[in-house]
Design a protein around this motif. Structure first.
Motif, short mmCIF file in Angstrom:
data_model
loop_
_atom_site.label_atom_id
_atom_site.label_comp_id
_atom_site.label_asym_id
_atom_site.label_seq_id
_atom_site.Cartn_x
_atom_site.Cartn_y
_atom_site.Cartn_z
N UNK A 1 0.83 -1.22 0.00
CA UNK A 1 0.00 0.00 0.00
C UNK A 1 0.86 1.27 0.00
N UNK B 1 -2.30 -3.31 -10.19
CA UNK B 1 -2.42 -3.80 -8.81
C UNK B 1 -3.45 -4.91 -8.71
N UNK C 1 -4.86 -6.81 -5.42
CA UNK C 1 -4.73 -6.95 -3.97
C UNK C 1 -6.04 -7.46 -3.40
N UNK C 2 -6.09 -7.60 -2.07
CA UNK C 2 -7.33 -8.05 -1.46
C UNK C 2 -8.39 -6.96 -1.53
N UNK C 3 -8.00 -5.77 -1.96
CA UNK C 3 -8.95 -4.67 -2.14
C UNK C 3 -9.52 -4.62 -3.55
N UNK D 1 -11.64 -5.61 -6.80
CA UNK D 1 -12.97 -6.19 -6.94
C UNK D 1 -13.53 -5.93 -8.34
N UNK E 1 -18.35 -2.92 -2.07
CA UNK E 1 -17.81 -4.00 -2.90
C UNK E 1 -16.34 -3.76 -3.28
N UNK E 2 -15.79 -2.65 -2.83
CA UNK E 2 -14.39 -2.28 -3.07
C UNK E 2 -14.10 -1.97 -4.54
N UNK E 3 -15.13 -1.76 -5.35
CA UNK E 3 -14.88 -1.43 -6.75
C UNK E 3 -14.42 0.02 -6.90
N UNK F 1 -12.21 1.43 -5.16
CA UNK F 1 -10.75 1.43 -5.05
C UNK F 1 -10.11 1.17 -6.42
N UNK F 2 -10.79 0.33 -7.22
CA UNK F 2 -10.30 0.06 -8.58
C UNK F 2 -10.31 1.31 -9.43
N UNK G 1 -7.56 3.61 -8.15
CA UNK G 1 -6.21 3.14 -8.53
C UNK G 1 -5.92 3.35 -10.01
N UNK H 1 -5.79 4.81 2.67
CA UNK H 1 -6.10 4.07 3.89
C UNK H 1 -5.50 4.73 5.12
#
Lengths: 282, 231
Positions: free
Chosen positions: A48, A82, A84-86, A88, B77-79, B81-82, B85, B230
């Motif tokens: 991270x 990337x 990662x576990x984040x 989706x 759903x953490x999308x 973050x995609x 990124x 984070x």
């Protein structure tokens, strides 16, 4: 050789707790570098910080020639991938629609979708809705998403954790091809076979500190007792030291046709980790 | 702002929206209410406060609730973050995501107001007030969506938002004295200021709505910045 990643004496503190302490390493351009450690050792925190999702408390990070203040810029993000576990996917959309979105966000050509789906062994499945995929298939789509724009540097956090051995082997092949094409790969894994097979160099992280860093073969040699384990046809198990005075004994076993098998005692990476830290790599 | 990235997010959200029954049902409420009021009016023209009540219900149930649900789902759903990124900027992400809800809000609002009679709001002051209100409700939806972390959690926030900001004109019908502190406070809320702007001669209410928009914008920005890393 030019470095893709340079980390100098970084530290990360959450409130009063130190997660990463005095960590330094370099990852060479075109290298597959493995960061190994048990759960809670600081692997994800390190990734991270390298991807700009967390800032370091102390120390210096340089990734693809960019300093901390540039990490997180659009230019930086376009050069990295990337997983990662984040990571989706959009569950209601198809595999194709998910990859098309990221193709357009990264300005990658649409023909990359078919190519990357072949690499992750999902060619012919692109019209499937993500919600109907197995965990392993989702993991492969996530990997495809991370690689769709042919990044210079890829961060992979446990990339094959949800995959069966066949698909994991297929992914390994794809990663090797990617690496041969010049992509630097930074990988974290619990799978020591994977680390041994894929990584040019590995580092062990334990309680937020680096305890070893070298080529897998070098580490195995370093922590070997340098003895030979011999099994005779009589069922006898012998341990013979790799020293000049023991050469005659090995010669005699061969000459008298007693030797059934002979092995060096190089430990696995998991055993090396146990020797270094006194802890299992789980 | 990068048009290609905005349109990519818009295209993705449109497909996602069309497969999301919960979001597709949201425009039904204000249109149904508009039809009900029309039926009850007996053909008489509606007072300004009733028109703005429908505007408030529209913006709170379609704009705020829609945006809140979409952002909370991305977050859960953490999308999101995609998207963060990727090389897409905050503006690309927010504009791309707002377009679907914006379009849906516009269609619902126009249909509802046409049912009730749009003429009293066809003037510069009212149009500006509605545009400002749209941004207020949109920013509030994005902020709460990011803040609430899960779609289930948004249900705890949508009711207070609807009652306080969407249904504010209903406060007058509760029989509370006009001198009451509750009514005086409610009068400063955006929809009430929009009524005052349409009915009155002063432009000051537009300034007050602008302050609400800035406040909601700041709330949204803080929530988004917090989501980006984070730390």
């Amino acid at each position: 050789m030019e470095n893709s990643i340079e980390v100098v004496e970084i530290q990360k503190t959450f409130q009063q707790q130190t997660a990463i302490e005095d960590v330094s390493f370099q990852v060479k351009k075109g290298e597959i570098f493995g960061l190994l450690g048990p759960s809670g050792s600081g692997k994800t925190t390190t990734i991270k910080m390298l991807t700009g999702e967390l800032g370091q408390t102390v120390g210096k990070i340089k990734v693809l020639g960019m300093e901390s203040d540039q990490i997180g810029s659009a230019e930086f993000k376009a050069k990295i991938g990337i997983l990662s576990d984040n990571s989706s996917l959009y569950e209601r959309l198809t595999i194709y629609d998910n990859l098309k979105l990221f193709c357009r966000l990264y300005n990658a050509p649409m023909r990359r979708i078919d190519a990357i789906l072949r690499d992750v062994n999902l060619h012919g499945e692109k019209s499937k809705t993500v919600s109907k995929l197995s965990k392993g298939m989702k993991q492969r789509v996530l990997l495809a998403k991370a690689l769709i724009h042919e990044p210079e540097l890829v961060f992979l956090d446990e990339p094959t954790s949800a995959l069966d051995p066949g698909n994991a082997a297929h992914i390994h092949q794809g990663l090797r091809r990617l690496n041969e094409a010049g992509t630097t790969i930074f990988i974290t894994t619990h799978n020591m076979e994977e680390a041994s097979a894929l990584c040019d160099r590995v580092t062990f992280l334990n309680h937020g500190k680096i305890v070893e860093l070298d080529r897998p073969g070098e580490l195995q040699y370093k922590y070997s007792t340098h003895a030979f384990h011999v099994e005779t046809f009589d069922g006898e198990q012998l341990v013979i030291n790799n020293t000049p005075d023991q050469a005659e004994r090995i010669k005699e076993l061969i000459a008298t046709n007693q030797m059934k098998a002979i092995h060096t005692d190089e430990p696995t990476l998991g055993q090396v980790f146990l020797k270094v830290t006194g802890e299992e790599l789980v | 702002m990068n048009v290609q990235r905005v349109s990519a997010i818009f295209e993705k959200d449109t497909k996602d929206f069309m497969k999301n029954t919960m979001l597709l049902m949201m425009p039904v409420v204000p249109i149904f209410l508009a039809l009900l009021y029309k039926q009850m009016s007996g053909g008489e023209a509606f007072p300004t406060f009733l028109l703005y009540l429908v505007v408030g219900i529209n913006l709170s149930t379609v704009t705020t609730a829609g945006m809140m649900t979409m952002m909370a789902e991305e977050n859960e759903k953490k999308t999101l973050r995609g998207l963060i990124q990727s090389p897409a900027s905050i503006v690309d992400i927010l504009v791309g995501k707002s377009l679907v809800v914006g379009l849906m809000s516009l269609i619902t609002l126009i249909v509802s107001l046409f049912i009730m009679g749009i003429e009293p709001l066809l003037n510069l002051k009212s149009i500006l007030a509605i545009i400002f209100l749209f941004f207020f409700f949109l920013f509030l939806g994005i902020g709460i969506g990011l803040f609430s972390k899960s779609v289930a959690a948004t249900s705890a926030y949508i009711m207070p938002v609807m009652l306080l900001f969407g249904f504010t004109p209903m406060f007058e019908l509760l029989g509370i004295s006009e001198d009451s502190i509750v009514i005086k406070f409610a009068d400063t809320f955006p929809v009430m200021q929009a009524i005052e702007l349409t009915d009155g001669n002063s432009w000051l209410p537009l300034g007050i709505i602008a302050i609400w928009v800035l406040g909601a914008g700041l709330f949204m920005y803080v929530c988004f910045k917090k989501t980006m890393t984070d730390d």
